[in-house]
Write an enzyme that holds these catalytic residues in place. Sequence first.
Site: not given
Lengths: 611, 611
Positions: A448-449
């Site tokens: 998620e990043g």
Amino acid sequence: MSQQNYYKANLRDLSFLLFEQFHLQELLGKAPYVDWDKDQVETVLEEAYGWSQKYLGTLNSSGDAEGCKLVDGKVTTPAGFKEAWKALFDAGWRTLAVDEKHGGQAGPFTLAMMVEEMLCGANTSFNMYAALTQGAAEVIGAFGTEDQQTRYIGKMFDGTWAGTMCLTEPHAGSDVGSSASTAVKRPDGTYNIKGTKIYISGGDQDLTANIIHLVLARTPDAPAGTKGLSLFIVPKRKLDGTSNDVACAGLEHKMGIKGSATAQLVFGEDDNCVGELVGTTEQRGMSQMFHLMNYARIGVGIQSLGIASSAYLNALEYAKERKQGSSIKQWKDATAPRVPIIEHPDVRRMLLDMKAKVEGLRALCMKLTMHLDRAHALVGATDADAKTQTEYHNGQVDLLVPLVKAYGSDQAFQICATAIQVFGGAGFLRDWPVEQYCRDSKIFSIYEGTNHIQAMDLVGRKLMQRGGANVAAFGKDVGTFVAANKTHATLAPEVATLAQAMEAMTGIGGTFMQWFGGGKIEMVPTVANRFLEMMSETVIGWLLLDAAVIADAAAAKLPDGHADKAFYAGKVFAAQFYARNVLPGVQAKAQLIGKNDRSALDMPEGAFAPA
Amino acid sequence: MSQQNYYKANLRDLSFLLFEQFHLQELLGKAPYVDWDKDQVETVLEEAYGWSQKYLGTLNSSGDAEGCKLVDGKVTTPAGFKEAWKALFDAGWRTLAVDEKHGGQAGPFTLAMMVEEMLCGANTSFNMYAALTQGAAEVIGAFGTEDQQTRYIGKMFDGTWAGTMCLTEPHAGSDVGSSASTAVKRPDGTYNIKGTKIYISGGDQDLTANIIHLVLARTPDAPAGTKGLSLFIVPKRKLDGTSNDVACAGLEHKMGIKGSATAQLVFGEDDNCVGELVGTTEQRGMSQMFHLMNYARIGVGIQSLGIASSAYLNALEYAKERKQGSSIKQWKDATAPRVPIIEHPDVRRMLLDMKAKVEGLRALCMKLTMHLDRAHALVGATDADAKTQTEYHNGQVDLLVPLVKAYGSDQAFQICATAIQVFGGAGFLRDWPVEQYCRDSKIFSIYEGTNHIQAMDLVGRKLMQRGGANVAAFGKDVGTFVAANKTHATLAPEVATLAQAMEAMTGIGGTFMQWFGGGKIEMVPTVANRFLEMMSETVIGWLLLDAAVIADAAAAKLPDGHADKAFYAGKVFAAQFYARNVLPGVQAKAQLIGKNDRSALDMPEGAFAPA
């Protein structure tokens, strides 16, 4: 394969944060939470805890040992996951904060996230299937046409179907903009989807009859980079039940979250994969995906919290039960009685360190979710004050998301490692849950990043949002607390440390402005992670001290021997420990940034090691 | 199961440390290293590297996947381990520093440890069988009777038999003194051994015809605690080939080092286990075991170094090859070319951080081993200066052992976690070596004395050894370096930071004296780990700066374009990075200790969490 439940939560702390520190009750009993009151919230938390232990905690270790399997193109999840999936949706834990029009209970997001802490903490792998399904459904709810909402959402929220988010491609990784998947419009308005996606959590499984993939792809002639991407609904099976040319080409073998099927998906291998555009306008894929991504990042913070909290509570229980060695006060006497290891100062130090950090993370997460709920409660209000308040709350959410995701995940891994250390040799064994917690949690800093992407989001985007108004409002909140408590009878020295941290953090904000303005932009990423830590520690220091002030006052009103006395004392000790052992690090880190070290930038590539 | 080798070493750094920084050549060509010269040392390192990659690196991932199995009371090690065992002893890598009278090559211990770095780095699990065998043989060599040496040592050094150390018992863990195993003398002078030992590395295996266990047990009427323990030689099979009532009751399932069989051993279940006392005097078990333990602790530091170094070099290679994203200088241009991720500032920062820490750990380890070799070279010398020098070198060894073990292992785990982060999602996969490195390395902070035990050894024992003379001599060495380089053209600011760190460290030494003297002994363990970090970072900062001074001068003498220019530049950058980003933390930690935080001690047990 242990079927024993090891999951532990601290309901008293949840209740304290919800009602004594963050005052959720102010929002209950009126729109949009008309049907909710404090008792209901407490009941949900208690029941969700028992449910998580019974249905998910018992499958955590066995799911890890068994993992997911891909045989003849079909994925099987670990034993028990199917039954748990059905029980989850029967119990309604996934729809606590979902709109009533989608079959949800329309409760506070904060409550849903505290239940999420328990679902994740009990079985992160299992819960990922459900959390991503909910996220995908919410994207369709937010951006899909009425028709799409009708066809997809109900069956996703009730667990008949699952959902995924398909961003990453083999060559691209964090560089989503270089996505090479394509979507070509067909005469009937649907799209021909073609491409390979990797690291797709729940990309295939045997829990649901269908899987609704949300796929980022590029239409012909769309511009390069992220802005040319569109988002498509691509079901594994067409809604008429026929296959949709989505193949699972492989499952990853991972360090942890082994019960979660991480799939490589090939769309359109036979040129026969049909997708429909989310909504009606192309090239909005990135912003649509970011709607989901923002919640997914909060979700990673909650995963981190859930695992870290159970790691702490398991270490605590072990330390109370395991007898080894004698008291340090009798260290010269070989016949002195053996004591539980919680009596050893270093074990207490580790436990208090974990407690302060876990409860600090929980406060950070809840600070964010309460801003979301307060903003949600203002929807529809039209007066100027409501608009100002809404902007304020949404601004704080924007600011806190990268902290919750990155600091939460970094700390969770460290807390799990500390939990292993408390267990000693036993902690390294699969007989106890903490080594799995440690392995599971490592991915949180990446997906998620990555945490550096979070740090750059904070420093490069969030600090300057609304002309700096969000960060100014944050500083004002902390300043208000400091002003009100700088002469506090118990906590004044720690409040002073908070003020110093805030000042140091603000100073570095100024350094960034100079770098951005002065052509030194390449300096920013070298210290962005450090700044994210500084800000996170400042927020957590503040929230722990805020809790301590409340707990200190509450304890004073209780008669001796009251069960809550010890709990409140724990809140005060945790804040003091954090303020004396972690918070001073904010200033220390500011001094490091002040050294303007360019060594990582200036070093020639050949100097890292001889080829 | 990958049979691919991922092991990487940096021979140029080994050579630099050995000959340019620590001057091993001063000891070569004369007693006790008469037959050794620089070329030979370099040749051994090169060949050991190639051998480690070929024979051990290829079995690391497969050994992890396969693990050890216990079937019908017999343990099998992973495929290939048997062949590698034979090849290892054929190659002679285990006996580089072993006495000639035991069939060894009588080389410098430093060389043996640099080869050990490669054996451990290539396959920690495999090497543990061999390293413990060597340790056990050396204990018999140091304390056994002539007869015991004749019967046991030769076959242990040539790999016919293996050896173990059996300390830990189920109820005791770190509290070795509460050992409950018993040894009752029989009429023939041997002992009847009875007891259960756990966590025995290589406790059973299928590599050797026999296993020589060294077992701590208590004779009747011996006093309680560690001083009542004696050490016994307990072979798995009696030397006549019959069984000796030593049973493997189980193997542990672990987070890492899965190729190493961690056994539960039951001695004397049928009252028929025969052991012989090491030497001729009872109740010397603990000091005899500590002889082995001291080397085992150095060995853990070397394991840490070996894995951390390969983690760094693998991350470096990946970062050079993996293209993703564009240069930060073109971040607004979606069509800018993709670059190798080593061009991204945060990746460079992580790599330089790892490099500085890995090379710093290597320097710390070699500083210790060179003191050992210099002391060894003085054996037999009778003049007063030799005595003083010997005391000095041995004193520094005593001081550095806990640092090498504890700081090395803590850092190794962190470095491996950073390596995973450089790889991103790929780092979490078993396709790459770094997640295994991370799992394997977690145990290093626990076994051979937890890192807190190391910290207490440092603070409670080592600082005060010889009336503080060891630590004073260390301070003098650092002071000499600072005085010589405080106006260094390139490194003066970093040398000043070192001086501040040394001063801060010394100040905390004084704090400990006050606590010990002032009845505040319980404060010591609350910050002992922190002090160990302070001292370790001071030593590493010093050694990295020392290396940088040498490298800076060496580079100046080279013509442009010389291959070593980049290497020397790397040494300077690493020292600068460390001095600007890590070393200032020593002062910061001293300030934390100065807060005299008692929160972990004063907190009531019930305040950690509601029951």
